[in-house]
Design an enzyme around this catalytic site. Structure first.
Site, PDB file in Angstrom:
ATOM      1  CB  ALA A   1      -0.306   1.242  -4.123  1.00 46.73           C
ATOM      2  CD  GLU A   2      -1.297   7.287   0.379  1.00 45.17           C
ATOM      3  OE1 GLU A   2      -1.302   8.464   0.803  1.00 45.17           O
ATOM      4  OE2 GLU A   2      -1.805   6.337   1.000  1.00 45.17           O
ATOM      5  CB  THR A   3       5.010   5.993  -3.028  1.00 47.44           C
ATOM      6  OG1 THR A   3       5.069   5.832  -1.606  1.00 47.44           O
ATOM      7  CG2 THR A   3       6.205   6.804  -3.502  1.00 47.44           C
TER       8      THR A   3
ATOM      9  CB  SER B   1       1.766  10.553  -3.741  1.00 45.43           C
ATOM     10  OG  SER B   1       0.895  10.072  -2.748  1.00 45.43           O
TER      11      SER B   1
ATOM     12  CB  VAL C   1      -0.995  -0.014   1.185  1.00 42.34           C
ATOM     13  CG1 VAL C   1      -1.699   1.318   1.341  1.00 42.34           C
ATOM     14  CG2 VAL C   1      -2.008  -1.135   1.003  1.00 42.34           C
TER      15      VAL C   1
END
Length: 138
Positions: free
Chosen positions: A53-55, A58, A50
């Site tokens: 993925a968020e990196t 972003s 996660v």
């Protein structure tokens, strides 16, 4: 933080995440999988997937905003963990599903070296204005 203190490590540095490609339409990140990334049973921790993925989402969202006036922050993320990974390299590919004025939605696919799907994620990013004092510093 004092002037001579070393800059703290970011999560990307701690986990060994490297940028392979970064455009407004696609972000590709690579990350090793080793003991740093394992949950107690010796496989890639879902939370680390996660983070990866968020990196990626972003960075992609940030590429699409007015960086002098705005920034982006994660608003919501979900992830489906498809198969375990013990060691090697994973690659996250993020592509936008929606690029709006105040929110963006990105799909992220994390695959192993054989292009087998490890995790699929969807991340909603909020586009927020920079505070006036932050803009003056930059």
């Amino acid at each position: 933080m004092q002037k001579n203190e070393p800059k703290p490590l970011t999560v990307m540095e701690v986990l060994g995440i490297e940028t392979e490609e970064m455009t407004p339409e696609r972000v590709v990140l690579k990350m090793p999988v080793d003991g740093r990334h394992h949950q107690p049973f010796g496989i890639l921790h879902g939370g680390v997937s996660v983070v990866l993925a968020e990196t990626a989402a972003s960075l992609g969202a940030w590429m699409n905003c007015d960086r002098e006036k705005e920034t982006t922050v994660g608003l919501e993320i979900n992830a489906n963990h498809i198969r375990p990974k013990r060691e090697g390299i994973v690659t996250a590919v993020a592509e936008p599903l929606h690029k709006g004025r105040t929110t963006m939605v990105w799909e992220i696919r994390i695959q192993d070296e054989e292009e087998r799907l490890i995790c699929v994620s969807r991340c909603t990013m909020a586009v927020v204005p920079l505070k006036e004092e932050k803009r003056k510093k930059e």
